[in-house]
Design an enzyme around this catalytic site. Structure first.
Site, mmCIF file in Angstrom:
data_model
loop_
_atom_site.group_PDB
_atom_site.id
_atom_site.type_symbol
_atom_site.label_atom_id
_atom_site.label_comp_id
_atom_site.label_asym_id
_atom_site.label_seq_id
_atom_site.Cartn_x
_atom_site.Cartn_y
_atom_site.Cartn_z
ATOM 1 N N CYS A 268 -36.887 -65.005 -12.590
ATOM 2 C CA CYS A 268 -37.385 -65.837 -11.492
ATOM 3 C C CYS A 268 -38.795 -66.304 -11.278
ATOM 4 O O CYS A 268 -39.952 -66.089 -10.369
ATOM 5 C CB CYS A 268 -36.496 -66.025 -10.212
ATOM 6 S SG CYS A 268 -35.588 -65.900 -9.939
ATOM 7 N N ASP B 226 -44.352 -59.554 -0.462
ATOM 8 C CA ASP B 226 -43.137 -59.732 -0.521
ATOM 9 C C ASP B 226 -42.701 -58.341 -0.835
ATOM 10 O O ASP B 226 -43.419 -57.899 -1.942
ATOM 11 C CB ASP B 226 -42.780 -60.935 -2.084
ATOM 12 C CG ASP B 226 -41.841 -60.392 -2.261
ATOM 13 O OD1 ASP B 226 -40.482 -59.575 -1.711
ATOM 14 O OD2 ASP B 226 -41.176 -61.897 -2.815
ATOM 15 N N GLN C 163 -38.753 -55.820 -3.946
ATOM 16 C CA GLN C 163 -38.561 -54.641 -5.559
ATOM 17 C C GLN C 163 -39.481 -53.236 -4.915
ATOM 18 O O GLN C 163 -39.774 -52.493 -5.956
ATOM 19 C CB GLN C 163 -39.860 -55.232 -6.769
ATOM 20 C CG GLN C 163 -38.746 -56.660 -7.012
ATOM 21 C CD GLN C 163 -37.401 -56.099 -7.946
ATOM 22 O OE1 GLN C 163 -37.346 -55.458 -8.367
ATOM 23 N NE2 GLN C 163 -36.862 -57.382 -7.792
ATOM 24 N N LYS D 263 -31.356 -55.191 -2.671
ATOM 25 C CA LYS D 263 -31.960 -54.497 -3.398
ATOM 26 C C LYS D 263 -32.480 -53.080 -2.728
ATOM 27 O O LYS D 263 -32.847 -52.153 -3.322
ATOM 28 C CB LYS D 263 -33.050 -55.185 -3.615
ATOM 29 C CG LYS D 263 -33.012 -56.356 -4.584
ATOM 30 C CD LYS D 263 -34.319 -57.544 -4.367
ATOM 31 C CE LYS D 263 -33.909 -58.495 -5.553
ATOM 32 N NZ LYS D 263 -33.598 -58.974 -6.214
ATOM 33 N N HIS E 69 -42.464 -63.969 -7.922
ATOM 34 C CA HIS E 69 -41.234 -64.223 -7.740
ATOM 35 C C HIS E 69 -41.325 -65.818 -7.358
ATOM 36 O O HIS E 69 -42.347 -66.201 -6.361
ATOM 37 C CB HIS E 69 -40.287 -63.857 -7.317
ATOM 38 C CG HIS E 69 -38.458 -64.142 -7.323
ATOM 39 N ND1 HIS E 69 -38.394 -65.012 -6.330
ATOM 40 C CD2 HIS E 69 -38.108 -63.087 -8.203
ATOM 41 C CE1 HIS E 69 -37.243 -65.322 -6.915
ATOM 42 N NE2 HIS E 69 -37.058 -63.931 -8.003
#
Ligand SMILES: Cc1ncc(COP(=O)(O)O)c(C=O)c1O
Length: 408
Positions: free
Chosen positions: A366, A202, A205, A228, A125
């Site tokens: 993104c 990261d 997700q 999220k 991303h």
């Protein structure tokens, strides 16, 4: 609220927005990768906080201040337990994943010299690309990129061949927001550590689908956003290894992050406050803790199995839509379906689905470098959460079949 973990109908009742009508149709919300919906437990916790506890934190001036501080620091403990971090000193509140990664990139600047290397992947991303590009610009470091295979997996040969003695930072996503690929983060971190690099994961997700264990992962940093994870917007978390955080300079200056200020010299507060300048997002921290408590009340293995069933059903229906192609067919995936349909622009697919009450995301997500790799300007993306149903998958595909027949 406790209920049978696989009683999806009961779970759906916990999320008021899911019973809304949109464009005259029952909402089918398949844009969870962009932001997930919130259970009543989160709404109630934030409401109660403002009704009964609100004041500024860490001031110790009066009872409300103590209540707010207890709720806020209690939320930090909830996050610590969720990530299995060794200490609350390692849990830093940020505005989200983006700010968390920027904080790390800024803090690592003093360690980097011209010619040092920062290794990211082609599936990142922008939040895990641009801060590193800015850091490279500032320090003379070089950004290196791990290749992705056509199926959407990390090319491990590319990883191993680019990881070397100049690699100072490895920054990779746990799960791709476009492809749904679950990356082998344990293996990546182990190799990067052996090469002496700082590791940044990261987790934006990943956390909606898995509970990460930062001690087992052994990464130096792990970032995610509350929104999220069925929590509120405006807050996120940076987990950082204490020894690395201690060595890093503060990110922003102001109240809270200081120990003592004079015009001659200012000294920093202890962890984690050194990285938390200004009044924090208190109600949002409480909301995030409520989201984690809510998820903890469900059987995550059962939910994972239910999510996987959604993905399998979706995969099985792809051939029912002529000209439909999936981007991202990794062996290990979360229920995210990026696709294109020959003769249709992704944004038209999104608009036509919206008219039928079905919310998906379209565009570059993104992740422009990944779009360039696949030679597309964007994709349509349906991203599922545990509250989605097999019936909703069927509805998506019935709508796509109709759109394809009428417009492609
Ligand atoms: C993989 C990934 N990383 C980072 C982000 C940025 O998250 P936020 O906008 O909440 O900071 C996102 C958001 O879509 C994401 O999917």
């Amino acid at each position: 609220m406790a209920h049978n973990p696989l009683d999806i109908a009961a779970i759906r009742r916990d999320f008021p927005i899911l019973s809304q009508q949109v464009n005259g149709k029952p909402l089918v919300y398949l844009d969870n990768g962009a932001s997930a919906q919130k259970p009543l437990a989160v709404l109630d916790a934030m409401d109660r906080y403002y009704r009964e506890m609100h004041s500024n934190v860490h001031r110790g001036a009066h009872t409300l201040g103590d209540r707010a501080t207890n709720a806020f620091e209690g939320a930090r403990k909830t996050v610590q337990a969720f990530l299995n971090a060794a200490s609350t000193r390692e849990i830093i509140w940020t505005r989200g994943t983006t700010e968390a990664i920027n904080l790390v990139a800024n803090g690592l600047a003093p360690r980097l010299r011209a010619g040092d290397e920062i290794l990211v992947s082609h599936m990142e991303h922008h939040a895990n690309i641009v801060p590193w590009q800015m850091l490279a610009e500032r320090t003379g470091a070089v950004l290196k990129v791990i290749a992705v295979t056509p199926e959407g997996e990390l090319d491990m040969d590319s990883f191993h061949s680019q990881l070397g003695e100049r690699t100072r930072v490895l920054a990779v996503t746990h799960v791709s927001n476009v492809l749904g690929t679950v990356n082998p983060v344990v293996e990546l971190v182990r190799a990067a550590k052996a090469a002496g690099a700082i590791t940044v994961i990261d987790g934006a997700q990943a956390v909606p689908h898995y509970q990460p264990d930062v001690q087992a992962l052994d990464c130096d940093f792990y970032a995610f956003s509350a929104h999220k994870l069925f929590g509120p917007t405006g807050i996120g978390v940076l987990y950082g290894r204490e020894s690395v955080l201690e060595a890093m300079p503060p990110y922003q200056g102001g109240g809270e992050m200081i120990e003592r200020v004079s015009f001659e010299k200012t000294t920093w507060n202890t962890l984690p406050y050194k990285f938390e300048a200004g009044t924090p997002a208190i109600a949002e921290a409480v909301g995030l803790a409520a989201a984690i408590d809510y998820i903890n009340g469900l059987d995550r293995n059962a939910l994972e199995a239910a999510e996987h069933a959604l993905l399998l059903r979706a995969n099985a229906l792809v051939d029912s839509v002529p000209g439909m192609d999936i981007i991202g067919t990794a062996k290990h995936k979360v229920p995210v379906l990026s696709f294109k349909i020959a003769g249709l622009h992704p944004s038209d697919i999104g608009t036509l689905l919206d008219q039928q009450g079905i919310a998906i995301r379209t565009g570059h997500h993104c992740a422009m470098p990944l779009m360039d790799f696949y030679g597309v300007p964007g994709t349509a993306r349906a991203s599922f959460a545990f509250y989605n149903t097999l019936d909703e998958v069927e509805q998506l595909f019935a709508a796509l079949q109709k759109i394809q027949r009428l417009f492609a």
